[in-house]
Design a protein around this motif. Structure first.
Motif, PDB file in Angstrom:
ATOM      1  N   VAL A 186     -12.909   1.885   7.833  1.00 23.21           N
ATOM      2  CA  VAL A 186     -12.566   3.014   6.881  1.00 23.21           C
ATOM      3  C   VAL A 186     -14.032   3.384   6.292  1.00 23.21           C
ATOM      4  O   VAL A 186     -14.051   4.763   6.189  1.00 23.21           O
ATOM      5  CB  VAL A 186     -11.644   2.532   5.848  1.00 23.21           C
ATOM      6  CG1 VAL A 186     -10.408   2.241   6.293  1.00 23.21           C
ATOM      7  CG2 VAL A 186     -12.327   1.360   4.964  1.00 23.21           C
ATOM      8  N   HIS A 206      -4.188  -2.872   3.316  1.00 20.06           N
ATOM      9  CA  HIS A 206      -4.330  -1.860   2.098  1.00 20.06           C
ATOM     10  C   HIS A 206      -5.472  -0.871   2.285  1.00 20.06           C
ATOM     11  O   HIS A 206      -5.416   0.260   2.009  1.00 20.06           O
ATOM     12  CB  HIS A 206      -4.509  -2.784   0.880  1.00 20.06           C
ATOM     13  CG  HIS A 206      -4.944  -1.734  -0.245  1.00 20.06           C
ATOM     14  ND1 HIS A 206      -3.828  -1.293  -0.979  1.00 20.06           N
ATOM     15  CD2 HIS A 206      -6.017  -1.799  -1.211  1.00 20.06           C
ATOM     16  CE1 HIS A 206      -4.417  -0.352  -2.044  1.00 20.06           C
ATOM     17  NE2 HIS A 206      -5.681  -0.988  -2.117  1.00 20.06           N
ATOM     18  N   ALA A 207      -6.668  -1.123   3.029  1.00 18.53           N
ATOM     19  CA  ALA A 207      -7.859  -0.254   3.149  1.00 18.53           C
ATOM     20  C   ALA A 207      -7.410   1.011   3.769  1.00 18.53           C
ATOM     21  O   ALA A 207      -7.888   1.931   3.808  1.00 18.53           O
ATOM     22  CB  ALA A 207      -8.914  -1.155   3.714  1.00 18.53           C
ATOM     23  N   TRP A 208      -6.549   0.637   4.807  1.00 16.12           N
ATOM     24  CA  TRP A 208      -6.177   2.028   5.602  1.00 16.12           C
ATOM     25  C   TRP A 208      -5.399   2.978   4.714  1.00 16.12           C
ATOM     26  O   TRP A 208      -5.677   4.040   4.839  1.00 16.12           O
ATOM     27  CB  TRP A 208      -5.118   1.303   6.744  1.00 16.12           C
ATOM     28  CG  TRP A 208      -5.972   0.835   7.972  1.00 16.12           C
ATOM     29  CD1 TRP A 208      -7.146   0.386   7.996  1.00 16.12           C
ATOM     30  CD2 TRP A 208      -5.196   0.188   9.203  1.00 16.12           C
ATOM     31  NE1 TRP A 208      -7.517  -0.384   9.013  1.00 16.12           N
ATOM     32  CE2 TRP A 208      -6.365  -0.560   9.851  1.00 16.12           C
ATOM     33  CE3 TRP A 208      -3.972   0.322   9.631  1.00 16.12           C
ATOM     34  CZ2 TRP A 208      -6.066  -1.464  11.021  1.00 16.12           C
ATOM     35  CZ3 TRP A 208      -3.582  -0.521  10.749  1.00 16.12           C
ATOM     36  CH2 TRP A 208      -4.483  -1.076  11.556  1.00 16.12           C
ATOM     37  N   LEU A 209      -4.574   2.456   4.031  1.00 19.51           N
ATOM     38  CA  LEU A 209      -3.617   3.265   3.170  1.00 19.51           C
ATOM     39  C   LEU A 209      -4.490   3.902   2.146  1.00 19.51           C
ATOM     40  O   LEU A 209      -4.291   5.054   1.878  1.00 19.51           O
ATOM     41  CB  LEU A 209      -2.503   2.342   2.201  1.00 19.51           C
ATOM     42  CG  LEU A 209      -1.541   1.780   3.618  1.00 19.51           C
ATOM     43  CD1 LEU A 209      -0.577   0.817   2.477  1.00 19.51           C
ATOM     44  CD2 LEU A 209      -0.819   2.665   4.153  1.00 19.51           C
ATOM     45  N   ALA A 210      -5.516   3.185   1.677  1.00 22.56           N
ATOM     46  CA  ALA A 210      -6.527   3.666   0.613  1.00 22.56           C
ATOM     47  C   ALA A 210      -7.327   4.744   1.100  1.00 22.56           C
ATOM     48  O   ALA A 210      -7.547   5.705   0.349  1.00 22.56           O
ATOM     49  CB  ALA A 210      -7.090   2.673  -0.105  1.00 22.56           C
ATOM     50  N   ALA A 211      -7.759   4.674   2.314  1.00 18.80           N
ATOM     51  CA  ALA A 211      -8.343   5.817   2.801  1.00 18.80           C
ATOM     52  C   ALA A 211      -7.690   7.050   3.359  1.00 18.80           C
ATOM     53  O   ALA A 211      -8.298   8.005   3.623  1.00 18.80           O
ATOM     54  CB  ALA A 211      -9.203   5.334   4.101  1.00 18.80           C
ATOM     55  N   ARG A 236       1.140   9.861   3.049  1.00 21.38           N
ATOM     56  CA  ARG A 236       0.451   9.897   1.510  1.00 21.38           C
ATOM     57  C   ARG A 236       0.815  11.209   0.919  1.00 21.38           C
ATOM     58  O   ARG A 236       0.583  11.948   1.331  1.00 21.38           O
ATOM     59  CB  ARG A 236      -0.814   9.522   1.413  1.00 21.38           C
ATOM     60  CG  ARG A 236      -1.381   9.253  -0.061  1.00 21.38           C
ATOM     61  CD  ARG A 236      -2.835   8.494  -0.151  1.00 21.38           C
ATOM     62  NE  ARG A 236      -3.092   8.304  -1.495  1.00 21.38           N
ATOM     63  CZ  ARG A 236      -4.062   7.657  -1.609  1.00 21.38           C
ATOM     64  NH1 ARG A 236      -5.072   7.261  -0.959  1.00 21.38           N
ATOM     65  NH2 ARG A 236      -4.159   7.027  -3.016  1.00 21.38           N
ATOM     66  N   GLU A 240       2.969   8.875  -3.800  1.00 21.40           N
ATOM     67  CA  GLU A 240       3.434   7.685  -3.163  1.00 21.40           C
ATOM     68  C   GLU A 240       3.082   7.661  -1.681  1.00 21.40           C
ATOM     69  O   GLU A 240       2.633   8.751  -1.223  1.00 21.40           O
ATOM     70  CB  GLU A 240       4.850   7.355  -3.522  1.00 21.40           C
ATOM     71  CG  GLU A 240       5.803   8.668  -2.810  1.00 21.40           C
ATOM     72  CD  GLU A 240       7.311   8.521  -3.140  1.00 21.40           C
ATOM     73  OE1 GLU A 240       7.581   7.565  -3.416  1.00 21.40           O
ATOM     74  OE2 GLU A 240       7.887   9.733  -3.160  1.00 21.40           O
ATOM     75  N   PHE A 241       3.665   6.751  -1.071  1.00 24.68           N
ATOM     76  CA  PHE A 241       3.396   6.640   0.419  1.00 24.68           C
ATOM     77  C   PHE A 241       4.751   6.537   1.087  1.00 24.68           C
ATOM     78  O   PHE A 241       5.711   5.624   0.543  1.00 24.68           O
ATOM     79  CB  PHE A 241       2.780   5.200   0.881  1.00 24.68           C
ATOM     80  CG  PHE A 241       1.259   5.206   0.749  1.00 24.68           C
ATOM     81  CD1 PHE A 241       0.214   5.807   1.468  1.00 24.68           C
ATOM     82  CD2 PHE A 241       0.937   4.631  -0.600  1.00 24.68           C
ATOM     83  CE1 PHE A 241      -1.025   5.646   0.845  1.00 24.68           C
ATOM     84  CE2 PHE A 241      -0.440   4.365  -1.057  1.00 24.68           C
ATOM     85  CZ  PHE A 241      -1.365   5.206  -0.032  1.00 24.68           C
ATOM     86  N   SER A 262      -1.736  -6.348   1.752  1.00 26.96           N
ATOM     87  CA  SER A 262      -0.845  -5.065   1.760  1.00 26.96           C
ATOM     88  C   SER A 262      -1.116  -4.492   0.474  1.00 26.96           C
ATOM     89  O   SER A 262      -1.555  -4.807  -0.426  1.00 26.96           O
ATOM     90  CB  SER A 262       0.520  -5.962   1.581  1.00 26.96           C
ATOM     91  OG  SER A 262       0.721  -6.785   0.656  1.00 26.96           O
ATOM     92  N   ALA A 263      -0.571  -3.160   0.364  1.00 25.12           N
ATOM     93  CA  ALA A 263      -0.600  -2.346  -0.615  1.00 25.12           C
ATOM     94  C   ALA A 263       0.207  -3.030  -2.024  1.00 25.12           C
ATOM     95  O   ALA A 263       1.161  -3.543  -1.597  1.00 25.12           O
ATOM     96  CB  ALA A 263      -0.218  -0.997  -0.351  1.00 25.12           C
TER      97      ALA A 263
END
Length: 263
Positions: A186, A206-211, A236, A240-241, A262-263
């Motif tokens: 990321v 989690h890093a993918w979602l945060a990015a 996103r 929320e996701f 995980s997130a």
């Protein structure tokens, strides 16, 4: 004129000629030399184009509709350049094929790329992150879909595969290949709103979602190796996701040594 069954025999003969030439020392064993020989084989190219047309019709008929640009990419990109020489006769079977002897990496079935692109709504002008380059076939398809106004950044953990993909994709100026663990990629994603993974994760890092920026979309297989995997779309929003399930799939597992959280 070539018919459906002709490609395998034409490809088998081409692969044998190249393998024999390599064994006799008539040419180098490098992938660049092999790629040149394949590209210069007019009979193979004609048979391959006919097989791609057949493959497009089959996939559209069974799983369509797909966006015209996605079908055009499948018709134009020669999958035979991205498979191993020993698998050349099977290049246009709609199945995954191995890229190594251990079973760690595969080139996905052609329909699998189109399914992910459809779920992602990949379009001309998009900037795409691809997690898991393999030999570069998916990036080549995506490159054709997004066109000159778009871009593809693709990440591969295996140095040999990353090098091969870099060579095969060298003429595609809208593609960048990175030899990097996709789980830890990321920091060099840049500004992107669409992300696709070509291997299964469990859970989604989690890093993918945060990015992902607001409005960003991630499409990834989720689940353990060889069973109960689902193609998941994550969007996103401001708050929320949002996750949606798009059917059962079968992909190789994440090879990262970095434990995902995980997130």
């Amino acid at each position: 004129m070539f018919f459906q069954s002709d490609f395998a025999s034409v490809a088998r003969a081409a692969a044998t000629r190249i393998a024999t030439a390599i064994a006799r020392g008539e040419e180098g064993a490098g992938e660049e030399e092999i790629a040149k020989r394949l590209a210069a084989d007019a009979r193979l190219s004609e048979a391959a184009h006919r097989e791609r047309a057949r493959l497009v019709a089959k996939i559209e008929g069974e799983l369509g509709p797909f966006d015209d640009a996605q079908l055009k990419a499948l018709l134009e990109v020669p999958r035979d350049r991205f498979v191993r020489l020993q698998d050349l006769p099977r290049a246009y079977e709609d199945v995954p094929l191995p890229l190594d002897d251990e079973g760690f990496a595969t080139i996905s079935a052609p329909h699998a790329y189109l399914l992910s692109f459809r779920v992602l709504s990949l379009r001309e002008g998009d900037s795409l992150i691809e997690l898991g380059t393999g030999s570069g076939y998916g990036a080549a398809l995506a490159s054709t879909v997004v066109g000159e106004r778009g871009s593809v950044r693709t990440f591969e953990i295996d140095g040999t595969l990353a090098g091969r993909a870099s060579r095969l994709l060298a003429e595609r100026t809208n593609v960048q290949v990175f030899h990097l663990d996709a789980t830890d990629s990321v920091p060099v994603w840049g500004t992107v709103h669409k992300v696709v993974a070509t291997f299964a994760v469990d859970p989604v890092p989690h890093a993918w979602l945060a990015a992902l920026p607001v409005g960003g979309v991630l499409v990834t297989p989720v689940g353990p190796r060889d069973k109960d995997q689902r193609l998941v779309r994550i969007v996103r929003t401001e708050t929320e996701f949002l996750s949606s399930d798009h059917g059962g799939v079968r992909y190789v597992s994440n090879r990262s040594t970095i434990p995902p959280t995980s997130a």
